[in-house]
Design a protein around this motif. Structure first.
Motif, PDB file in Angstrom:
ATOM      1  N   ARG A 135      16.379  92.797  34.874  1.00 44.27           N
ATOM      2  CA  ARG A 135      16.947  91.828  34.032  1.00 44.27           C
ATOM      3  C   ARG A 135      16.070  90.807  33.736  1.00 44.27           C
ATOM      4  O   ARG A 135      16.081  90.102  32.664  1.00 44.27           O
ATOM      5  CB  ARG A 135      18.242  91.106  34.745  1.00 44.27           C
ATOM      6  CG  ARG A 135      18.929  90.059  33.924  1.00 44.27           C
ATOM      7  CD  ARG A 135      20.070  89.055  34.643  1.00 44.27           C
ATOM      8  NE  ARG A 135      20.545  88.316  34.059  1.00 44.27           N
ATOM      9  CZ  ARG A 135      21.227  87.199  34.266  1.00 44.27           C
ATOM     10  NH1 ARG A 135      21.721  87.088  35.554  1.00 44.27           N
ATOM     11  NH2 ARG A 135      21.844  86.480  33.426  1.00 44.27           N
ATOM     12  N   ALA A 136      14.930  90.535  34.578  1.00 42.16           N
ATOM     13  CA  ALA A 136      14.047  89.404  34.322  1.00 42.16           C
ATOM     14  C   ALA A 136      13.254  89.749  32.991  1.00 42.16           C
ATOM     15  O   ALA A 136      12.846  89.033  32.347  1.00 42.16           O
ATOM     16  CB  ALA A 136      13.487  89.076  35.585  1.00 42.16           C
ATOM     17  N   PHE A 137      12.724  90.951  33.243  1.00 42.13           N
ATOM     18  CA  PHE A 137      11.868  91.706  32.384  1.00 42.13           C
ATOM     19  C   PHE A 137      12.330  91.522  31.016  1.00 42.13           C
ATOM     20  O   PHE A 137      11.774  91.373  29.879  1.00 42.13           O
ATOM     21  CB  PHE A 137      11.126  93.258  32.703  1.00 42.13           C
ATOM     22  CG  PHE A 137      10.210  93.523  32.150  1.00 42.13           C
ATOM     23  CD1 PHE A 137       9.174  93.210  32.820  1.00 42.13           C
ATOM     24  CD2 PHE A 137      10.205  94.354  30.883  1.00 42.13           C
ATOM     25  CE1 PHE A 137       7.726  93.763  31.895  1.00 42.13           C
ATOM     26  CE2 PHE A 137       9.084  94.878  30.302  1.00 42.13           C
ATOM     27  CZ  PHE A 137       7.880  94.657  30.583  1.00 42.13           C
ATOM     28  N   GLY A 138      13.804  91.710  30.767  1.00 42.03           N
ATOM     29  CA  GLY A 138      14.415  91.873  29.421  1.00 42.03           C
ATOM     30  C   GLY A 138      14.905  90.555  28.920  1.00 42.03           C
ATOM     31  O   GLY A 138      15.387  90.445  27.824  1.00 42.03           O
ATOM     32  N   GLU A 139      14.828  89.493  29.662  1.00 40.21           N
ATOM     33  CA  GLU A 139      15.266  88.192  29.404  1.00 40.21           C
ATOM     34  C   GLU A 139      14.607  87.682  28.254  1.00 40.21           C
ATOM     35  O   GLU A 139      13.159  87.623  28.214  1.00 40.21           O
ATOM     36  CB  GLU A 139      15.436  87.042  30.596  1.00 40.21           C
ATOM     37  CG  GLU A 139      15.827  85.933  30.233  1.00 40.21           C
ATOM     38  CD  GLU A 139      17.322  85.877  29.662  1.00 40.21           C
ATOM     39  OE1 GLU A 139      17.527  85.276  28.725  1.00 40.21           O
ATOM     40  OE2 GLU A 139      18.112  86.531  30.082  1.00 40.21           O
ATOM     41  N   ALA A 140      15.158  87.377  27.232  1.00 44.43           N
ATOM     42  CA  ALA A 140      14.611  86.632  25.877  1.00 44.43           C
ATOM     43  C   ALA A 140      14.834  85.084  25.638  1.00 44.43           C
ATOM     44  O   ALA A 140      13.699  84.472  25.795  1.00 44.43           O
ATOM     45  CB  ALA A 140      15.180  87.388  24.745  1.00 44.43           C
ATOM     46  N   LEU A 141      15.984  84.489  25.564  1.00 44.48           N
ATOM     47  CA  LEU A 141      16.367  83.348  24.987  1.00 44.48           C
ATOM     48  C   LEU A 141      15.753  82.322  25.946  1.00 44.48           C
ATOM     49  O   LEU A 141      15.116  81.212  25.869  1.00 44.48           O
ATOM     50  CB  LEU A 141      17.552  83.241  24.685  1.00 44.48           C
ATOM     51  CG  LEU A 141      18.037  81.728  23.951  1.00 44.48           C
ATOM     52  CD1 LEU A 141      17.081  81.667  22.678  1.00 44.48           C
ATOM     53  CD2 LEU A 141      19.523  81.771  23.807  1.00 44.48           C
ATOM     54  N   ALA A 142      16.134  82.334  27.290  1.00 44.73           N
ATOM     55  CA  ALA A 142      15.815  81.308  28.476  1.00 44.73           C
ATOM     56  C   ALA A 142      14.238  81.148  28.614  1.00 44.73           C
ATOM     57  O   ALA A 142      13.825  80.348  28.421  1.00 44.73           O
ATOM     58  CB  ALA A 142      16.524  81.715  29.660  1.00 44.73           C
ATOM     59  N   ILE A 143      13.602  82.390  28.586  1.00 43.65           N
ATOM     60  CA  ILE A 143      12.080  82.345  28.797  1.00 43.65           C
ATOM     61  C   ILE A 143      11.436  81.832  27.791  1.00 43.65           C
ATOM     62  O   ILE A 143      10.352  81.376  27.804  1.00 43.65           O
ATOM     63  CB  ILE A 143      11.615  83.672  29.391  1.00 43.65           C
ATOM     64  CG1 ILE A 143      10.335  83.701  30.012  1.00 43.65           C
ATOM     65  CG2 ILE A 143      11.710  84.711  28.305  1.00 43.65           C
ATOM     66  CD1 ILE A 143      10.155  83.106  31.040  1.00 43.65           C
ATOM     67  N   GLN A 144      12.085  81.916  26.487  1.00 43.39           N
ATOM     68  CA  GLN A 144      11.456  81.797  25.238  1.00 43.39           C
ATOM     69  C   GLN A 144      11.116  80.092  25.202  1.00 43.39           C
ATOM     70  O   GLN A 144      10.284  79.725  24.569  1.00 43.39           O
ATOM     71  CB  GLN A 144      12.145  82.060  24.023  1.00 43.39           C
ATOM     72  CG  GLN A 144      11.787  81.652  22.607  1.00 43.39           C
ATOM     73  CD  GLN A 144      12.352  82.090  21.521  1.00 43.39           C
ATOM     74  OE1 GLN A 144      13.288  83.046  21.667  1.00 43.39           O
ATOM     75  NE2 GLN A 144      12.372  81.238  20.298  1.00 43.39           N
ATOM     76  N   MET A 145      12.387  79.535  25.756  1.00 43.69           N
ATOM     77  CA  MET A 145      12.582  77.974  25.632  1.00 43.69           C
ATOM     78  C   MET A 145      11.568  77.226  26.674  1.00 43.69           C
ATOM     79  O   MET A 145      11.362  76.179  26.367  1.00 43.69           O
ATOM     80  CB  MET A 145      13.883  77.645  25.995  1.00 43.69           C
ATOM     81  CG  MET A 145      14.800  78.180  24.999  1.00 43.69           C
ATOM     82  SD  MET A 145      16.715  77.866  25.580  1.00 43.69           S
ATOM     83  CE  MET A 145      16.727  76.084  25.184  1.00 43.69           C
ATOM     84  N   VAL A 146      11.091  78.073  27.555  1.00 40.67           N
ATOM     85  CA  VAL A 146      10.055  77.288  28.531  1.00 40.67           C
ATOM     86  C   VAL A 146       8.737  77.642  28.533  1.00 40.67           C
ATOM     87  O   VAL A 146       8.015  77.160  29.509  1.00 40.67           O
ATOM     88  CB  VAL A 146      10.782  77.178  29.889  1.00 40.67           C
ATOM     89  CG1 VAL A 146      12.128  76.740  29.818  1.00 40.67           C
ATOM     90  CG2 VAL A 146      10.957  78.538  30.502  1.00 40.67           C
TER      91      VAL A 146
END
Length: 306
Positions: free
Chosen positions: A228-239
């Motif tokens: 899940r962490a590897f495929g996360e996009a929006l939240a990681i993009q913001m920070v």
């Protein structure tokens, strides 16, 4: 006699209903398989065009350190090195899993072994609520809380791998905790009773018996959280800062595969090199998801053999 024979050979209503249910199930499974194959074919056909149509070297793509698909290097090849994003994705994934695993195991042990009533009534609903929170909410919290905190403590802009790690840690913690709770509950009760009957203390029973018996389930939870962490996009993009640069430390802006994809896929023209390399990143993400699923199945099979 013929009437009796025809009645015996005639399918009953229940038999016809069962056959209808099997047909519906087969069609549903076939549809799922067809959708999965179609997704793999579509992403692979777009992603492989980078190498077969645009003639980009696979080694340059995987190990190159410069990302600027609109420009070319001194050798005349486009600058499409994905190594900064690959490293960024793996670093934030492993760091977030490394931090989340002890917290998840501790929370699961408390909920199942130390205070099951409190865990069932209060903590379990809270964890289920955290799992359902949209990723954009985590991103906004990271942008307004974690990024300023990193900036005030470590300096810099606050955007980077460290901020992304903390956001992903909070995001995957409920998932890993929930699956770890299920793994601990699956340990047979007589294991605990036998350990206590032999004179072991409660903590010895938890550490030597319960946790060791639940290792396959805990590893499955950790790998699932990493996926899940590897495929996360929006939240990681913001920070994370979204800078396609090799990460030299944890507090400078970096990027991940998903952050580059979400930022660029809507700003390119289908069929161009700039678009094809983004599909190549998507293919890489798809292969990593398949890899995580295979690891999960292997861990499950090993646990079932014990």
């Amino acid at each position: 006699m013929e009437d009796i024979q025809s009645k015996l050979l005639k399918k009953s209503p229940k038999r016809r209903l069962e056959q209808f249910g099997k047909t519906i199930s087969f069609l549903a499974i076939s549809l799922i398989v067809a959708v999965v194959i179609a997704i793999f074919y579509f992403v692979a056909s777009k992603g492989l065009a980078t190498f077969f149509v645009d003639k980009v070297s696979l080694s340059d793509f995987l190990f190159g350190t410069e990302w600027n698909p609109s420009s070319v290097g001194e050798d005349g090849q486009p600058l499409v090195g994905a190594m900064p994003m690959i490293l960024g994705s793996f670093i934030v994934t492993f760091l977030s899993a490394l931090i989340a695993t002890p917290f998840a195991i501790g929370a699961a042990v408390f909920m199942t072994e130390i205070s099951p009533k409190l865990g069932t009534k209060i903590l379990q609903p809270v964890i289920e609520l955290l799992v359902g929170i949209p990723s954009v909410v985590y991103g906004f919290i990271g942008l307004s809380v974690i990024v300023p905190a990193v900036r005030s403590v470590f300096g810099g802009s606050g955007f980077g791998i460290l901020a992304g790690t903390f956001v992903l840690f909070v995001m995957i913690l409920p998932t890993v905790t929930s699956m770890t709770v299920d793994a601990l509950k699956a340990v047979p009760r007589h294991y605990r009773e036998a350990s206590l009957a032999l004179g072991a203390t409660r903590w010895q029973t938890i550490y030597k018996v319960v946790l060791r018996s639940a290792v396959p389930g805990i590893l499955t939870a950790v790998v699932f959280g990493m996926a899940r962490a590897f495929g996360e996009a929006l939240a990681i993009q913001m920070v994370i800062g979204n800078a396609a640069l090799l990460p030299h430390n944890l507090i400078t802006p970096a990027s991940t595969l998903t952050s580059v994809l979400t930022m660029g896929i809507g700003n390119t023209i289908m069929g161009t090199l700039q678009n094809n390399v983004l599909w190549s990143l998507a293919l890489l993400l798809l292969l990593m998801s398949l890899f995580f699923n295979i690891i999960t199945r292997l861990i499950g099979k090993k646990g079932a053999m014990k």
